[in-house]
Write a protein that holds these residues in place. Sequence first.
Motif, PDB file in Angstrom:
ATOM      1  N   ASN A  95       0.719  -1.375  -0.098  1.00 39.68           N
ATOM      2  CA  ASN A  95      -0.057   0.097   0.130  1.00 39.68           C
ATOM      3  C   ASN A  95       0.871   1.259   0.146  1.00 39.68           C
ATOM      4  N   ASP A  99       1.047   3.936  -3.057  1.00 43.00           N
ATOM      5  CA  ASP A  99       0.773   5.446  -2.818  1.00 43.00           C
ATOM      6  C   ASP A  99       1.941   6.338  -3.484  1.00 43.00           C
ATOM      7  N   LEU A 102       1.564   6.268  -7.194  1.00 45.84           N
ATOM      8  CA  LEU A 102       0.198   6.769  -7.646  1.00 45.84           C
ATOM      9  C   LEU A 102       0.297   8.043  -8.753  1.00 45.84           C
ATOM     10  N   LYS A 107      -2.318   7.126 -16.513  1.00 48.73           N
ATOM     11  CA  LYS A 107      -3.672   7.045 -16.480  1.00 48.73           C
ATOM     12  C   LYS A 107      -4.403   7.178 -17.629  1.00 48.73           C
ATOM     13  N   ASN A 166      -6.203  13.227  -3.947  1.00 47.93           N
ATOM     14  CA  ASN A 166      -6.270  11.802  -4.081  1.00 47.93           C
ATOM     15  C   ASN A 166      -4.876  11.176  -3.971  1.00 47.93           C
ATOM     16  N   ARG A 172      -4.750  10.051   2.123  1.00 50.83           N
ATOM     17  CA  ARG A 172      -5.160   8.537   2.000  1.00 50.83           C
ATOM     18  C   ARG A 172      -5.007   7.647   3.260  1.00 50.83           C
ATOM     19  N   LEU A 273     -12.872   9.659  -5.901  1.00 53.20           N
ATOM     20  CA  LEU A 273     -11.647   9.185  -5.788  1.00 53.20           C
ATOM     21  C   LEU A 273     -11.130   8.324  -4.731  1.00 53.20           C
ATOM     22  N   SER A 277     -11.889   4.107  -4.022  1.00 51.46           N
ATOM     23  CA  SER A 277     -10.509   3.408  -4.123  1.00 51.46           C
ATOM     24  C   SER A 277     -10.195   2.767  -2.697  1.00 51.46           C
ATOM     25  N   LEU A 278     -10.228   3.538  -1.713  1.00 52.03           N
ATOM     26  CA  LEU A 278      -9.833   2.924  -0.232  1.00 52.03           C
ATOM     27  C   LEU A 278     -10.807   1.950   0.355  1.00 52.03           C
ATOM     28  N   ASN A 280     -12.786  -0.190  -1.502  1.00 49.89           N
ATOM     29  CA  ASN A 280     -12.465  -1.408  -2.017  1.00 49.89           C
ATOM     30  C   ASN A 280     -11.099  -2.074  -1.447  1.00 49.89           C
ATOM     31  N   GLU A 281     -10.129  -1.069  -1.214  1.00 45.42           N
ATOM     32  CA  GLU A 281      -8.917  -1.553  -0.649  1.00 45.42           C
ATOM     33  C   GLU A 281      -9.183  -2.297   0.667  1.00 45.42           C
TER      34      GLU A 281
END
Length: 708
Positions: A95, A99, A102, A107, A166, A172, A273, A277-278, A280-281
């Motif tokens: 993770n 990060d 990212l 993209k 994001n 995050r 965003l 995303s997080l 789901n993480e």
Amino acid sequence: MNLLSYLAKNTQLPEKSIKSTVELLDQDCTVPFISRYRKEQTGNLDEVQIGTIVRLKSEFETLEKRKATVLKAIEEQGALTDQLRQKIEASKDANSLEDLYLPFKKKRKTKAETARKKGLEPLAKIIMAQNHTDIDKAASQYVNTQVESVEEALEGARHIISEWMNERISIRNQIRKQLERSAMLTTKAVSSKTKEEKAQKYRDYFDWSEALKHCPSHRLLAILRAENEGFLRVKIEIDDDYILSKIADRTIKSNNSCTPHVRLALEDAYKRLLYPSLSNEILKSAKEKADDEAIKVFSKNLEQLLLGAPLGEKRILAIDPGFRTGCKVVCISAQGELEHNETIYPHAPQNKSTEAIKKISSLCDAYKIEAIAIGNGTASRETERLIKRVHFKNPVEVYVVSEAGASIYSASKIAREEFPNYDVTVRGAVSIGRRLADPLAELVKIDAKSIGVGQYQHDVDQGKLQTSLDTVVESCVNSVGVNVNTASVPLLSYVSGIGPKLAENVVAHRTENGAFADRGGIKDVPRLGGKAFEQAAGFLRVKEGKNPLDDSAVHPESYDIVQRMAEDAGIPVPELIGNKKQLRQIDLEHYRTEKVGLPTLRDIIEELEKPGLDRRATAKVFTFDQNIRSISDLREGQTLPGIVNNITNFGCFVDIGIKESGLVHVSNLSDSFVKDVNEHVHLHQQIMVKVLSVDIPRKRIQLALEKK
């Protein structure tokens, strides 16, 4: 952090032991071989500790490989600074690494990228600086043929700011912490499907909510399966307003015309965003933990199943029961060879029970049968009752045997190669008989996932599951040892250092040249070199061979030590084996060397005291309550004999002799708190249970373990 320090930190094991273990693993030594025959080098680490090193080593190497990929990708963009390199190299998990990567990931076409192409990034920087008193005026300077209005310019700038937010690691991590602390797992039924029969088993979760961190693995996997099957919608929820206010406190530094735009960008970043995303993480992370729990349960069950009590080399009559199609009967020799097969029809609709009884009696007499194995599937109880009516001339024990996976085996390539001239019914019956004689030798031929002792085995990470199950099978096979002159290719393939191809070569050599007279003869097998022999020899047995040590777990590299012990005792090696009095008088220090220490010497003495002793228990006859023939015969309060046929984190399932298994929930296993179900019951254990409740429509039986 290098590999050794990483392993030392995560295992708390001595660095010297770790270093030696890693060196042995890098030399392609197997876990069973290292744990059994290299104790001096590892500091006497056991299989579990070495297995942990193997797993962590793989995780470390995977992370390091990903770091190299990330560094290369950023360097190719010309964006790799010394500071960024240090951060990437110091990252300790996937993770934190992702990060850092990212902002540099390629993209798809995003709103932020579109805004950048319109030249709005400088405006985004002005807004984020939060010191402009008239942001509309500043935005008006960006209105052109591509940007038609001030609002469009501000919207584009906000999209860029949303992307920055994001990518901000502090934001995050703040959301991650909040998700870890207070994420709620909520479910809603898909209304159009609630009436479907398959949906009913999930009805407890049609409107469900609980803290994700408290959701047990079996429940999470059930909910996710229901979602995959289209019966539920699953969401992860947290207090959005609370987390937005927390992020705003760290992000919004002033109160001017820029402030509303920063706030709007923050809300957009969160909803579009960050949160998707997080969330789901965190769900993915929870799923991985649930997978690990389920795999652990499956692995424990599989180990207990594979190490189930063997009957041994007995002449067995095996029956694969059935109604309309009859019962397939086979007679197999003490070595597991098929000698006879035919079909009897004792049950409806033919009802030829008298003829069947006569046939069973005559077959048992003709083939000198010592035991009968009855598959536990359709018509099992009826067939068992029929067998009890047979009058045998000689004593015959009757066993009910799990036939889980027998149909998988009977249609497999392995079965076709073993019995090319017989159909699946004969092969299935043979498998039932052989698994009574030796469960391990027979069950290794079946894909472990098909044996039916798992918990959501088809829902977990299949790669992880396969690795874990292969490890369990390898451990069981090598802990018991393998007769090299009778073992099948599948069984030999799990022996340390052998593998599928060499196993085929061993069997082919045995077929062409006859049985191996000693362990040394194994070296003559094509492509089986010195390294493979070193790894395998101690786990292969040669029964009644030239050297009695060949039927023991003493490794050939230690034969000279045993020879010296016998010479010093003034007796030949065969007389030393099993001579406990003489063995216990041996001074081990006298045989200690730089390479061979006390752990190995103790293992040698222990093995010489009882060479070739099978660590498994002996099979026992079991009888169900003959008055219970279906679920409708059950009544609350009844006490019944049963056999544990599956173990999960929430309890164990018990075969009480009918089609439906009953559940002993963890709360009904003991009067005290149950941390691990395996501490109270084990697979195939014969127990007494009490019927608590019977739900005939849902075919559910609740049981309690009767205390001894």
